[in-house]
Write a protein that holds these residues in place. Sequence first.
Motif, PDB file in Angstrom:
ATOM      1  N   THR A  41       0.843  -1.191   0.000  1.00  0.00           N
ATOM      2  CA  THR A  41       0.000   0.000   0.000  1.00  0.00           C
ATOM      3  C   THR A  41       0.880   1.243   0.000  1.00  0.00           C
ATOM      4  OG1 THR A  41      -1.704  -1.173   1.248  1.00  0.00           O
ATOM      5  CG2 THR A  41      -1.835   1.236   1.224  1.00  0.00           C
ATOM      6  N   LEU A  42       0.646   2.138  -0.942  1.00  0.00           N
ATOM      7  CA  LEU A  42       1.393   3.391  -0.987  1.00  0.00           C
ATOM      8  C   LEU A  42       0.992   4.250   0.197  1.00  0.00           C
ATOM      9  CD1 LEU A  42       3.293   5.358  -2.462  1.00  0.00           C
ATOM     10  CD2 LEU A  42       1.289   6.199  -3.697  1.00  0.00           C
ATOM     11  N   ILE A  43       1.972   4.618   1.024  1.00  0.00           N
ATOM     12  CA  ILE A  43       1.715   5.469   2.184  1.00  0.00           C
ATOM     13  C   ILE A  43       1.859   6.930   1.794  1.00  0.00           C
ATOM     14  CG2 ILE A  43       2.500   6.098   4.501  1.00  0.00           C
ATOM     15  CD1 ILE A  43       3.481   3.175   4.784  1.00  0.00           C
ATOM     16  N   ILE A  44       2.960   7.246   1.109  1.00  0.00           N
ATOM     17  CA  ILE A  44       3.215   8.634   0.728  1.00  0.00           C
ATOM     18  C   ILE A  44       4.229   8.667  -0.404  1.00  0.00           C
ATOM     19  CG2 ILE A  44       5.125   9.062   2.334  1.00  0.00           C
ATOM     20  CD1 ILE A  44       3.706  11.803   2.927  1.00  0.00           C
ATOM     21  N   GLU A  45       4.192   9.725  -1.156  1.00  0.00           N
ATOM     22  CA  GLU A  45       5.157   9.943  -2.233  1.00  0.00           C
ATOM     23  C   GLU A  45       5.670  11.373  -2.118  1.00  0.00           C
ATOM     24  OE1 GLU A  45       5.396   9.539  -7.105  1.00  0.00           O
ATOM     25  OE2 GLU A  45       3.499   9.240  -6.078  1.00  0.00           O
ATOM     26  N   HIS A  46       6.993  11.526  -2.134  1.00  0.00           N
ATOM     27  CA  HIS A  46       7.622  12.838  -2.034  1.00  0.00           C
ATOM     28  C   HIS A  46       8.455  13.085  -3.282  1.00  0.00           C
ATOM     29  CE1 HIS A  46       6.897  13.794   2.200  1.00  0.00           C
ATOM     30  NE2 HIS A  46       7.292  12.591   2.549  1.00  0.00           N
ATOM     31  N   PRO A  47       8.441  14.307  -3.820  1.00  0.00           N
ATOM     32  CA  PRO A  47       9.437  14.616  -4.851  1.00  0.00           C
ATOM     33  C   PRO A  47      10.809  14.689  -4.184  1.00  0.00           C
ATOM     34  CG  PRO A  47       8.109  16.550  -4.351  1.00  0.00           C
ATOM     35  CD  PRO A  47       7.544  15.410  -3.550  1.00  0.00           C
ATOM     36  N   LYS A  51      15.626  19.441  -2.876  1.00  0.00           N
ATOM     37  CA  LYS A  51      16.849  20.080  -3.378  1.00  0.00           C
ATOM     38  C   LYS A  51      18.056  19.554  -2.603  1.00  0.00           C
ATOM     39  CE  LYS A  51      14.496  24.309  -4.686  1.00  0.00           C
ATOM     40  NZ  LYS A  51      14.314  25.721  -4.434  1.00  0.00           N
ATOM     41  N   PRO A  52      19.229  19.512  -3.240  1.00  0.00           N
ATOM     42  CA  PRO A  52      20.441  19.067  -2.533  1.00  0.00           C
ATOM     43  C   PRO A  52      20.654  19.879  -1.256  1.00  0.00           C
ATOM     44  CG  PRO A  52      20.876  19.297  -4.878  1.00  0.00           C
ATOM     45  CD  PRO A  52      19.499  19.861  -4.634  1.00  0.00           C
ATOM     46  N   GLY A  53      21.089  19.191  -0.200  1.00  0.00           N
ATOM     47  CA  GLY A  53      21.332  19.836   1.085  1.00  0.00           C
ATOM     48  C   GLY A  53      20.160  19.730   2.045  1.00  0.00           C
ATOM     49  N   THR A  54      18.982  19.324   1.540  1.00  0.00           N
ATOM     50  CA  THR A  54      17.810  19.165   2.398  1.00  0.00           C
ATOM     51  C   THR A  54      18.018  17.950   3.292  1.00  0.00           C
ATOM     52  OG1 THR A  54      16.388  20.114   0.695  1.00  0.00           O
ATOM     53  CG2 THR A  54      15.305  18.822   2.418  1.00  0.00           C
ATOM     54  N   GLU A  55      17.722  18.106   4.583  1.00  0.00           N
ATOM     55  CA  GLU A  55      17.902  17.008   5.535  1.00  0.00           C
ATOM     56  C   GLU A  55      16.592  16.370   5.961  1.00  0.00           C
ATOM     57  OE1 GLU A  55      20.184  18.545   8.769  1.00  0.00           O
ATOM     58  OE2 GLU A  55      21.959  18.843   7.527  1.00  0.00           O
ATOM     59  N   HIS A  56      15.466  17.101   5.861  1.00  0.00           N
ATOM     60  CA  HIS A  56      14.177  16.575   6.307  1.00  0.00           C
ATOM     61  C   HIS A  56      13.075  17.058   5.372  1.00  0.00           C
ATOM     62  CE1 HIS A  56      10.428  16.410   8.689  1.00  0.00           C
ATOM     63  NE2 HIS A  56      10.963  15.303   9.148  1.00  0.00           N
ATOM     64  N   VAL A  57      12.144  16.155   5.064  1.00  0.00           N
ATOM     65  CA  VAL A  57      10.977  16.489   4.254  1.00  0.00           C
ATOM     66  C   VAL A  57       9.745  16.113   5.060  1.00  0.00           C
ATOM     67  CG1 VAL A  57       9.740  16.037   2.107  1.00  0.00           C
ATOM     68  CG2 VAL A  57      12.237  16.049   2.112  1.00  0.00           C
ATOM     69  N   SER A  58       8.854  17.076   5.299  1.00  0.00           N
ATOM     70  CA  SER A  58       7.644  16.844   6.080  1.00  0.00           C
ATOM     71  C   SER A  58       6.618  16.087   5.245  1.00  0.00           C
ATOM     72  CB  SER A  58       7.055  18.194   6.501  1.00  0.00           C
ATOM     73  OG  SER A  58       5.765  18.017   7.053  1.00  0.00           O
ATOM     74  N   ASN A  59       5.664  15.437   5.940  1.00  0.00           N
ATOM     75  CA  ASN A  59       4.590  14.778   5.204  1.00  0.00           C
ATOM     76  C   ASN A  59       3.506  15.757   4.799  1.00  0.00           C
ATOM     77  OD1 ASN A  59       3.088  15.185   7.509  1.00  0.00           O
ATOM     78  ND2 ASN A  59       2.848  13.024   7.994  1.00  0.00           N
ATOM     79  N   GLY A  60       3.571  16.984   5.281  1.00  0.00           N
ATOM     80  CA  GLY A  60       2.635  18.023   4.871  1.00  0.00           C
ATOM     81  C   GLY A  60       1.317  18.017   5.621  1.00  0.00           C
ATOM     82  N   ALA A  61       1.092  17.036   6.479  1.00  0.00           N
ATOM     83  CA  ALA A  61      -0.166  16.963   7.215  1.00  0.00           C
ATOM     84  C   ALA A  61      -0.014  17.639   8.569  1.00  0.00           C
ATOM     85  CB  ALA A  61      -0.575  15.507   7.419  1.00  0.00           C
ATOM     86  N   PRO A  62      -1.087  18.260   9.074  1.00  0.00           N
ATOM     87  CA  PRO A  62      -1.027  18.789  10.437  1.00  0.00           C
ATOM     88  C   PRO A  62      -0.700  17.661  11.409  1.00  0.00           C
ATOM     89  CG  PRO A  62      -3.016  19.533   9.319  1.00  0.00           C
ATOM     90  CD  PRO A  62      -2.365  18.506   8.439  1.00  0.00           C
ATOM     91  N   ALA A  63      -0.067  17.981  12.518  1.00  0.00           N
ATOM     92  CA  ALA A  63       0.400  16.969  13.461  1.00  0.00           C
ATOM     93  C   ALA A  63      -0.730  16.100  14.007  1.00  0.00           C
ATOM     94  CB  ALA A  63       1.132  17.638  14.619  1.00  0.00           C
ATOM     95  N   ASP A  64      -1.956  16.645  14.107  1.00  0.00           N
ATOM     96  CA  ASP A  64      -3.061  15.867  14.670  1.00  0.00           C
ATOM     97  C   ASP A  64      -3.886  15.137  13.609  1.00  0.00           C
ATOM     98  OD1 ASP A  64      -4.089  18.159  13.547  1.00  0.00           O
ATOM     99  OD2 ASP A  64      -5.544  18.511  15.140  1.00  0.00           O
ATOM    100  N   GLN A  65      -3.462  15.192  12.340  1.00  0.00           N
ATOM    101  CA  GLN A  65      -4.229  14.564  11.266  1.00  0.00           C
ATOM    102  C   GLN A  65      -3.334  13.625  10.462  1.00  0.00           C
ATOM    103  OE1 GLN A  65      -5.946  17.376   8.579  1.00  0.00           O
ATOM    104  NE2 GLN A  65      -6.864  15.814   7.301  1.00  0.00           N
ATOM    105  N   PRO A  66      -3.462  12.301  10.668  1.00  0.00           N
ATOM    106  CA  PRO A  66      -2.622  11.366   9.917  1.00  0.00           C
ATOM    107  C   PRO A  66      -3.007  11.322   8.440  1.00  0.00           C
ATOM    108  CG  PRO A  66      -4.237  10.157  11.208  1.00  0.00           C
ATOM    109  CD  PRO A  66      -4.378  11.619  11.575  1.00  0.00           C
ATOM    110  N   LEU A  67      -2.057  10.960   7.600  1.00  0.00           N
ATOM    111  CA  LEU A  67      -2.334  10.792   6.182  1.00  0.00           C
ATOM    112  C   LEU A  67      -3.140   9.531   5.964  1.00  0.00           C
ATOM    113  CD1 LEU A  67       1.125  11.653   4.652  1.00  0.00           C
ATOM    114  CD2 LEU A  67      -0.929  13.044   4.596  1.00  0.00           C
ATOM    115  N   GLU A  68      -4.016   9.543   4.991  1.00  0.00           N
ATOM    116  CA  GLU A  68      -4.798   8.367   4.645  1.00  0.00           C
ATOM    117  C   GLU A  68      -4.068   7.599   3.554  1.00  0.00           C
ATOM    118  OE1 GLU A  68      -7.670   7.207   5.937  1.00  0.00           O
ATOM    119  OE2 GLU A  68      -7.574   8.799   7.431  1.00  0.00           O
ATOM    120  N   PRO A  69      -3.685   6.337   3.825  1.00  0.00           N
ATOM    121  CA  PRO A  69      -3.054   5.556   2.773  1.00  0.00           C
ATOM    122  C   PRO A  69      -4.065   5.246   1.676  1.00  0.00           C
ATOM    123  CG  PRO A  69      -3.398   4.198   4.707  1.00  0.00           C
ATOM    124  CD  PRO A  69      -3.808   5.601   5.061  1.00  0.00           C
ATOM    125  N   SER A  70      -3.570   4.997   0.462  1.00  0.00           N
ATOM    126  CA  SER A  70      -4.466   4.675  -0.640  1.00  0.00           C
ATOM    127  C   SER A  70      -3.983   3.416  -1.332  1.00  0.00           C
ATOM    128  CB  SER A  70      -4.519   5.832  -1.637  1.00  0.00           C
ATOM    129  OG  SER A  70      -3.256   6.031  -2.205  1.00  0.00           O
TER     130      SER A  70
END
Length: 112
Positions: free
Chosen positions: A70-76, A79-98
Amino acid sequence: MTPKTDPPRPVTPQIPPPAPSEEIRVKLVGNTGAVEFRGIRFGIGRATAGQRVCVMDAGNTVMVFDLRGTLIIEHPWPKPGTEHVSNGAPADQPLEPSNVSDVLIHQLPEMS
């Protein structure tokens, strides 16, 4: 008379197991809901903390699947040098897998 035996066979060299793929890795999600892949921490949500996931380099994106596929999330790729990529969801709202089964069991509104 002594019975004949088979001649000795040459020793088969040990073949090392294949190296892990450079494109797909099984990773453990940390307690903050992030997984590290190629030196970057990708946020996928605290609901997955402690679980193993498959992380795939899909060219322009990084895709994270659970072990059932099941795909949980996809991130582009960031940019080089980036250390962390957020899931983009508010902390109290989990992402819905599809996945396909979610689409197939979704109830459509009645047509009038």
